[in-house]
Design a protein around this motif. Structure first.
Motif, PDB file in Angstrom:
ATOM      1  N   PHE A 137     -11.172  -2.823   9.832  1.00 31.06           N
ATOM      2  CA  PHE A 137     -11.019  -2.109   8.533  1.00 31.06           C
ATOM      3  C   PHE A 137     -11.175  -3.001   7.311  1.00 31.06           C
ATOM      4  O   PHE A 137     -10.720  -3.928   7.200  1.00 31.06           O
ATOM      5  CB  PHE A 137      -9.436  -1.570   8.497  1.00 31.06           C
ATOM      6  CG  PHE A 137      -9.244  -0.388   9.317  1.00 31.06           C
ATOM      7  CD1 PHE A 137     -10.252   0.088  10.137  1.00 31.06           C
ATOM      8  CD2 PHE A 137      -7.976   0.325   9.595  1.00 31.06           C
ATOM      9  CE1 PHE A 137      -9.986   1.423  11.276  1.00 31.06           C
ATOM     10  CE2 PHE A 137      -7.839   1.409  10.585  1.00 31.06           C
ATOM     11  CZ  PHE A 137      -8.823   1.614  11.304  1.00 31.06           C
ATOM     12  N   THR A 138     -11.601  -2.354   6.186  1.00 31.20           N
ATOM     13  CA  THR A 138     -11.720  -3.202   4.840  1.00 31.20           C
ATOM     14  C   THR A 138     -11.506  -2.211   3.892  1.00 31.20           C
ATOM     15  O   THR A 138     -11.830  -1.205   3.672  1.00 31.20           O
ATOM     16  CB  THR A 138     -13.249  -3.602   4.882  1.00 31.20           C
ATOM     17  OG1 THR A 138     -13.462  -4.380   5.932  1.00 31.20           O
ATOM     18  CG2 THR A 138     -13.177  -4.350   3.565  1.00 31.20           C
ATOM     19  N   GLY A 139     -10.433  -2.675   2.855  1.00 32.48           N
ATOM     20  CA  GLY A 139      -9.948  -1.898   1.828  1.00 32.48           C
ATOM     21  C   GLY A 139      -9.100  -2.610   0.836  1.00 32.48           C
ATOM     22  O   GLY A 139      -8.646  -3.739   1.051  1.00 32.48           O
ATOM     23  N   GLN A 140      -8.763  -1.975   0.039  1.00 30.33           N
ATOM     24  CA  GLN A 140      -7.750  -2.625  -1.264  1.00 30.33           C
ATOM     25  C   GLN A 140      -6.398  -2.638  -0.716  1.00 30.33           C
ATOM     26  O   GLN A 140      -6.179  -1.764   0.157  1.00 30.33           O
ATOM     27  CB  GLN A 140      -7.902  -1.804  -2.641  1.00 30.33           C
ATOM     28  CG  GLN A 140      -9.451  -1.818  -3.261  1.00 30.33           C
ATOM     29  CD  GLN A 140      -9.600  -3.246  -3.633  1.00 30.33           C
ATOM     30  OE1 GLN A 140     -10.392  -3.922  -2.958  1.00 30.33           O
ATOM     31  NE2 GLN A 140      -9.192  -3.590  -4.971  1.00 30.33           N
ATOM     32  N   ASP A 141      -5.530  -3.499  -1.372  1.00 25.54           N
ATOM     33  CA  ASP A 141      -4.057  -3.366  -0.987  1.00 25.54           C
ATOM     34  C   ASP A 141      -3.550  -2.088  -1.234  1.00 25.54           C
ATOM     35  O   ASP A 141      -3.804  -1.492  -2.233  1.00 25.54           O
ATOM     36  CB  ASP A 141      -3.388  -4.561  -1.787  1.00 25.54           C
ATOM     37  CG  ASP A 141      -3.701  -5.907  -1.345  1.00 25.54           C
ATOM     38  OD1 ASP A 141      -4.364  -6.020  -0.253  1.00 25.54           O
ATOM     39  OD2 ASP A 141      -3.253  -6.855  -2.299  1.00 25.54           O
ATOM     40  N   GLY A 142      -2.786  -1.507  -0.237  1.00 26.47           N
ATOM     41  CA  GLY A 142      -2.176  -0.223  -0.468  1.00 26.47           C
ATOM     42  C   GLY A 142      -2.857   0.795   0.261  1.00 26.47           C
ATOM     43  O   GLY A 142      -2.464   1.955   0.017  1.00 26.47           O
ATOM     44  N   ALA A 148      -6.632   4.259   7.956  1.00 23.90           N
ATOM     45  CA  ALA A 148      -6.142   4.494   9.240  1.00 23.90           C
ATOM     46  C   ALA A 148      -6.499   6.217   9.474  1.00 23.90           C
ATOM     47  O   ALA A 148      -6.528   6.716  10.573  1.00 23.90           O
ATOM     48  CB  ALA A 148      -4.627   4.067   9.431  1.00 23.90           C
ATOM     49  N   GLN A 149      -5.993   6.975   8.734  1.00 24.18           N
ATOM     50  CA  GLN A 149      -6.048   8.428   8.743  1.00 24.18           C
ATOM     51  C   GLN A 149      -7.469   8.892   8.755  1.00 24.18           C
ATOM     52  O   GLN A 149      -7.791   9.807   9.818  1.00 24.18           O
ATOM     53  CB  GLN A 149      -5.267   8.986   7.659  1.00 24.18           C
ATOM     54  CG  GLN A 149      -5.193  10.591   7.496  1.00 24.18           C
ATOM     55  CD  GLN A 149      -4.551  11.172   6.500  1.00 24.18           C
ATOM     56  OE1 GLN A 149      -4.171  10.574   5.563  1.00 24.18           O
ATOM     57  NE2 GLN A 149      -4.903  12.704   6.429  1.00 24.18           N
ATOM     58  N   HIS A 150      -7.989   8.301   7.789  1.00 23.24           N
ATOM     59  CA  HIS A 150      -9.843   8.605   8.032  1.00 23.24           C
ATOM     60  C   HIS A 150     -10.345   8.095   9.274  1.00 23.24           C
ATOM     61  O   HIS A 150     -11.265   8.732   9.810  1.00 23.24           O
ATOM     62  CB  HIS A 150     -10.398   8.341   6.788  1.00 23.24           C
ATOM     63  CG  HIS A 150     -10.245   9.172   5.571  1.00 23.24           C
ATOM     64  ND1 HIS A 150      -9.185   8.929   4.919  1.00 23.24           N
ATOM     65  CD2 HIS A 150     -11.036   9.976   4.918  1.00 23.24           C
ATOM     66  CE1 HIS A 150      -9.183  10.092   3.785  1.00 23.24           C
ATOM     67  NE2 HIS A 150     -10.274  10.498   4.079  1.00 23.24           N
ATOM     68  N   TYR A 151      -9.695   7.041   9.774  1.00 23.16           N
ATOM     69  CA  TYR A 151     -10.323   6.510  10.880  1.00 23.16           C
ATOM     70  C   TYR A 151     -10.112   7.496  12.331  1.00 23.16           C
ATOM     71  O   TYR A 151     -11.093   7.734  13.116  1.00 23.16           O
ATOM     72  CB  TYR A 151      -9.871   5.104  11.527  1.00 23.16           C
ATOM     73  CG  TYR A 151      -9.978   4.489  12.821  1.00 23.16           C
ATOM     74  CD1 TYR A 151     -11.328   3.871  12.820  1.00 23.16           C
ATOM     75  CD2 TYR A 151      -9.201   4.705  13.974  1.00 23.16           C
ATOM     76  CE1 TYR A 151     -11.794   3.616  14.258  1.00 23.16           C
ATOM     77  CE2 TYR A 151      -9.438   4.211  14.931  1.00 23.16           C
ATOM     78  CZ  TYR A 151     -10.658   3.730  15.434  1.00 23.16           C
ATOM     79  OH  TYR A 151     -10.880   3.022  16.536  1.00 23.16           O
ATOM     80  N   GLN A 164     -18.443   5.315  18.892  1.00 18.33           N
ATOM     81  CA  GLN A 164     -17.046   4.923  18.196  1.00 18.33           C
ATOM     82  C   GLN A 164     -17.110   4.348  16.894  1.00 18.33           C
ATOM     83  O   GLN A 164     -18.294   3.715  16.703  1.00 18.33           O
ATOM     84  CB  GLN A 164     -16.179   3.878  19.203  1.00 18.33           C
ATOM     85  CG  GLN A 164     -15.704   4.135  20.621  1.00 18.33           C
ATOM     86  CD  GLN A 164     -16.996   4.294  21.790  1.00 18.33           C
ATOM     87  OE1 GLN A 164     -17.724   2.960  21.598  1.00 18.33           O
ATOM     88  NE2 GLN A 164     -17.315   5.403  22.434  1.00 18.33           N
ATOM     89  N   VAL A 165     -16.220   4.320  16.253  1.00 14.49           N
ATOM     90  CA  VAL A 165     -16.260   3.503  14.977  1.00 14.49           C
ATOM     91  C   VAL A 165     -15.682   2.148  15.156  1.00 14.49           C
ATOM     92  O   VAL A 165     -14.727   2.036  15.708  1.00 14.49           O
ATOM     93  CB  VAL A 165     -15.181   4.420  13.953  1.00 14.49           C
ATOM     94  CG1 VAL A 165     -15.301   3.586  12.681  1.00 14.49           C
ATOM     95  CG2 VAL A 165     -15.662   5.872  13.925  1.00 14.49           C
ATOM     96  N   ALA A 166     -16.881   1.056  14.923  1.00 12.55           N
ATOM     97  CA  ALA A 166     -16.472  -0.197  14.950  1.00 12.55           C
ATOM     98  C   ALA A 166     -15.887  -0.747  13.751  1.00 12.55           C
ATOM     99  O   ALA A 166     -14.875  -1.800  13.799  1.00 12.55           O
ATOM    100  CB  ALA A 166     -17.636  -1.035  15.494  1.00 12.55           C
ATOM    101  N   GLN A 167     -16.264  -0.247  12.649  1.00 11.55           N
ATOM    102  CA  GLN A 167     -15.777  -0.732  11.419  1.00 11.55           C
ATOM    103  C   GLN A 167     -15.742   0.302  10.432  1.00 11.55           C
ATOM    104  O   GLN A 167     -16.788   1.193  10.487  1.00 11.55           O
ATOM    105  CB  GLN A 167     -16.693  -1.688  10.708  1.00 11.55           C
ATOM    106  CG  GLN A 167     -16.983  -3.163  11.656  1.00 11.55           C
ATOM    107  CD  GLN A 167     -17.827  -4.215  11.016  1.00 11.55           C
ATOM    108  OE1 GLN A 167     -18.264  -3.981   9.676  1.00 11.55           O
ATOM    109  NE2 GLN A 167     -18.545  -4.953  11.734  1.00 11.55           N
ATOM    110  N   LEU A 168     -14.668   0.361   9.516  1.00 11.76           N
ATOM    111  CA  LEU A 168     -14.552   1.314   8.422  1.00 11.76           C
ATOM    112  C   LEU A 168     -14.207   0.427   6.971  1.00 11.76           C
ATOM    113  O   LEU A 168     -13.361   0.046   7.068  1.00 11.76           O
ATOM    114  CB  LEU A 168     -13.490   2.504   8.785  1.00 11.76           C
ATOM    115  CG  LEU A 168     -13.294   3.565   7.982  1.00 11.76           C
ATOM    116  CD1 LEU A 168     -14.660   4.359   7.874  1.00 11.76           C
ATOM    117  CD2 LEU A 168     -12.159   4.263   8.647  1.00 11.76           C
ATOM    118  N   ALA A 169     -14.832   0.840   6.114  1.00  9.47           N
ATOM    119  CA  ALA A 169     -14.641   0.292   4.861  1.00  9.47           C
ATOM    120  C   ALA A 169     -14.498   1.419   3.743  1.00  9.47           C
ATOM    121  O   ALA A 169     -15.235   2.196   3.493  1.00  9.47           O
ATOM    122  CB  ALA A 169     -15.837  -0.444   4.498  1.00  9.47           C
ATOM    123  N   LEU A 170     -13.708   0.839   2.899  1.00  4.67           N
ATOM    124  CA  LEU A 170     -13.249   1.843   1.760  1.00  4.67           C
ATOM    125  C   LEU A 170     -13.388   0.793   0.649  1.00  4.67           C
ATOM    126  O   LEU A 170     -12.607  -0.185   0.351  1.00  4.67           O
ATOM    127  CB  LEU A 170     -11.801   2.393   1.555  1.00  4.67           C
ATOM    128  CG  LEU A 170     -11.394   3.126   0.489  1.00  4.67           C
ATOM    129  CD1 LEU A 170     -12.217   4.384   0.406  1.00  4.67           C
ATOM    130  CD2 LEU A 170      -9.933   3.619   0.628  1.00  4.67           C
TER     131      LEU A 170
END
Length: 235
Positions: A137-142, A148-151, A164-170
């Motif tokens: 997972f990649t994203g900003q603090d907070g 995790a919910q969108h994953y 499967q989802v291997a990586q998820l970035a916001l």
């Protein structure tokens, strides 16, 4: 008032009862705080830890458990145990007359977070070492809980394709991008992400499945379709 005998008797009785209670309380307090009375003989774990180091738990107990059954500082012990790696939550209760019962709730790692931490299944960030292969997972603090919910939502959708989802970035602009287990990167944008992914899942078996190994990037931010880029040439 001084010539009111019934009132004086009531006051005297009240003072007597108060004095007796004060004496009993003092005696009980003194007795329960005697170091040799009601000594603690053991600390029981409700279940064997899976990832928490049992030796570290034992060391914390030895350092923090002082006094007897009544005077031991349970809150301090709880806070110290919750500082250990992999410990998410701790509950402690007294078991009369000489034991403490400790329940450790361990983190369940869901993914790696920004390459320097982990995310549990509640979307909480924690620090620990793990060799197990996990999604990234990649994203900003907070933003960990949101990611995790969108994953979970995206994973359920692409499972229909046996992927499967291997990586998820916001991104900082709240745009979503995911990488599938076949290496394909999907750009979902900032709105209607589930609808866009659902459209992709619906047409994938009839369009990209046969050439999935040659597709690098799919842009789903179009109203009536999607764009494919990064196609490798056939040999």
């Amino acid at each position: 008032m001084w010539d009111n005998a019934p009132l004086l008797r009531s006051i005297a009785n009240a003072l007597f009862v108060f004095s007796v209670c004060a004496v009993l309380y003092g005696a009980a307090y003194y007795a329960t705080h005697l170091p040799g009375l009601f000594p603690l003989h053991s600390v029981r774990l409700s279940a064997a830890p899976q990832r928490v180091d049992a030796a570290e738990v034992l060391q914390v107990v030895r350092n923090e458990v002082h006094g007897n059954f009544f005077t031991v500082d349970i809150e301090r012990l709880r806070q110290s145990l919750e500082k250990l790696p992999w410990v998410r939550n701790v509950s402690i209760r007294r078991e009369f007359p000489q034991r403490l019962a400790v329940r450790l709730e361990e983190h369940q790692a869901l993914a790696r977070w920004n390459n320097n931490a982990l995310v549990n299944r509640q979307g909480e960030i924690f620090a620990a070492n793990i060799e197990q292969a996990l999604p990234r997972f990649t994203g900003q603090d907070g933003a960990a809980a949101d990611v995790a919910q969108h994953y979970a939502q995206f994973s359920q959708q692409v499972a229909a394709l046996d992927l499967q989802v291997a990586q998820l970035a916001l991104s900082p602009r709240h745009a979503w991008q995911l990488r599938l287990s076949n290496g394909m990167v999907l750009e979902l944008g900032r709105e209607d992400m589930q609808q866009r992914l659902a459209r992709f899942v619906e047409v994938y078996p009839y369009s990209l499945a046969a050439i999935q190994s040659k597709v690098k990037f799919v842009d789903l931010r179009y109203r009536n379709g999607f764009a494919v880029s990064g196609l490798t040439k056939q040999s």
